[in-house]
Design a protein around this motif. Sequence first.
Motif, short mmCIF file in Angstrom:
data_model
loop_
_atom_site.label_atom_id
_atom_site.label_comp_id
_atom_site.label_asym_id
_atom_site.label_seq_id
_atom_site.Cartn_x
_atom_site.Cartn_y
_atom_site.Cartn_z
N SER A 160 0.83 -1.11 0.17
CA SER A 160 0.14 -0.18 -0.12
C SER A 160 1.01 1.26 -0.14
O SER A 160 2.14 1.14 0.16
CB SER A 160 -0.62 0.02 1.15
OG SER A 160 0.03 0.27 2.93
N ILE A 161 0.52 2.76 -0.64
CA ILE A 161 0.81 3.25 -0.20
C ILE A 161 1.44 3.93 0.58
O ILE A 161 2.78 4.63 1.23
CB ILE A 161 0.46 4.36 -1.60
CG1 ILE A 161 0.27 4.31 -2.42
CG2 ILE A 161 0.56 6.23 -1.25
CD1 ILE A 161 -0.42 5.52 -3.40
N GLN A 162 0.58 3.65 2.01
CA GLN A 162 0.33 4.26 3.57
C GLN A 162 2.06 3.29 3.96
O GLN A 162 2.94 4.43 4.35
CB GLN A 162 -0.27 4.19 4.19
CG GLN A 162 -0.83 2.69 4.55
CD GLN A 162 -2.11 2.95 4.72
OE1 GLN A 162 -2.97 3.09 6.05
NE2 GLN A 162 -3.05 3.20 4.59
N ALA A 163 2.31 2.47 3.40
CA ALA A 163 3.11 1.23 4.22
C ALA A 163 4.64 1.44 3.39
O ALA A 163 5.23 1.95 3.94
CB ALA A 163 3.16 0.17 3.72
N ARG A 164 4.21 2.25 1.70
CA ARG A 164 5.68 2.22 1.08
C ARG A 164 6.45 3.45 1.61
O ARG A 164 7.22 3.44 2.23
CB ARG A 164 5.10 2.31 -0.04
CG ARG A 164 5.51 0.81 -0.43
CD ARG A 164 4.24 0.99 -2.30
NE ARG A 164 5.41 1.76 -3.15
CZ ARG A 164 4.92 2.18 -4.02
NH1 ARG A 164 3.80 1.74 -4.66
NH2 ARG A 164 5.59 2.81 -5.13
N VAL A 165 5.50 4.65 2.08
CA VAL A 165 5.59 5.90 2.01
C VAL A 165 6.25 6.57 3.16
O VAL A 165 7.70 6.71 4.45
CB VAL A 165 5.33 7.21 2.21
CG1 VAL A 165 4.94 7.27 0.64
CG2 VAL A 165 3.54 7.07 2.78
N LYS A 166 5.52 5.55 4.42
CA LYS A 166 6.51 4.80 5.95
C LYS A 166 7.63 4.48 6.18
O LYS A 166 8.49 4.70 6.78
CB LYS A 166 5.01 4.17 6.84
CG LYS A 166 5.49 3.96 8.70
CD LYS A 166 5.01 3.20 9.28
CE LYS A 166 5.16 3.12 10.11
NZ LYS A 166 4.14 3.21 11.25
N LYS A 167 7.58 3.69 5.12
CA LYS A 167 8.96 2.68 4.83
C LYS A 167 10.26 3.48 4.45
O LYS A 167 11.69 3.33 5.11
CB LYS A 167 8.71 1.11 4.22
CG LYS A 167 9.93 0.70 4.66
CD LYS A 167 10.04 -0.57 4.00
CE LYS A 167 10.78 -1.85 4.32
NZ LYS A 167 11.51 -1.63 5.54
#
Length: 356
Positions: free
Chosen positions: A328-335
């Motif tokens: 997901s985009i939220q998981a990717r930006v958080k990482k």
Amino acid sequence: METAANSIRVQRTGQSRLSEIDFNNLAFGQHISDHMLVAEYADGKWGKAAVLPYGEMAMSPAILSLHYGQAIFEGMKAYKTSSGVITIFRLKRHHERMNRSLERMCMPPIPYDLFEQSLTTLIDVDRDWIPTSEGASLYIRPVVFASEARLGVKVSDQYKFVIMTSPVGPYYSKPLRVKVEETYVRAAEGGAGFAKCAGNYGVSFYPTQMARKEGFDQVLWTDAKEHKYIDEAGTMNVMFVIDGKLVTPRLTTAILDGITRDSILTLAKEMDLVVEERKVSVEELIETHQQGALTEAFGAGTAAIVAPIATINIHGKDYTLPPASEGSIQARVKKKLTNMRLGLEKDNHGWNFTLR
Ligand SMILES: *Cc1c(COP(=O)(O)O)cnc(C)c1O
């Protein structure tokens, strides 16, 4: 014991509480570190700051901040890497925002040097309070408040600048159930919503309590005029993924200019994601949810970094989103943000301020 570091006097505690802290079990903001920084403003200038043992401060009940609300704060984080390097995330930007909040409340700005030296001296003294486990950090809470004791309505001539810190564990936010708020208002355009002032929290408690009673975790604030557009989420900024694009309300004077928000938008652009800062209407959320185009919603703030939203309640109806996957985009930006902070990815923007 008293030592001079920079030009800040340090008075160490004789009784550290460090050994009482269970670093594997840290509730947010539960423990305050051994020391605090205190500086006072009087006669038109900031005096010398001092690091003192954390503890109570004697004050008159007539101090103006209690009556007329001149009080602002910041929330930021310091990290310690496995090699012992201490970094503070986006210190400059937090300083700029603090001064914008101060200006809005007719309070004197904090000079950059005072801010930097205060933070670095305090964090150096309490460096053993910085947790090292993955995702853990030292939460930093600077606060400035009017300290002149007087009953008449006026802009205070005296202030205190205090910094406290608190070790915090990784923040696992369970997916939130939020309600679009259409009765109450946190801030109106032209008000002080963009400032991190204490009053913004005071006014938000009642509607949030009401929402909690109805089974929600937080509210999604809407614009004060028409309740048609989304402002932010409780104490975080809010982001949506619509048609694969990262969409967030553009800043107004009613929205807090979140540093996590800015960091995520900056990194998302570098990840070649399409980013849109614009008005997001409640109607659009309903329509895009029905079309299946609204695939993610999340809060963004220093405490959680990213807090997934599972359900948005609009006009009493639940709109549910699928759990955020690893792709997901939220998981990717958080990482991406986490890796940059940890030095696993290049800090192209100079966001990690390193303690010397
Ligand atoms: C502090 C705050 C945020 C998030 O800002 P960050 O700089 O990302 O921590 C968002 N909304 C409100 C109302 C806040 O007070």
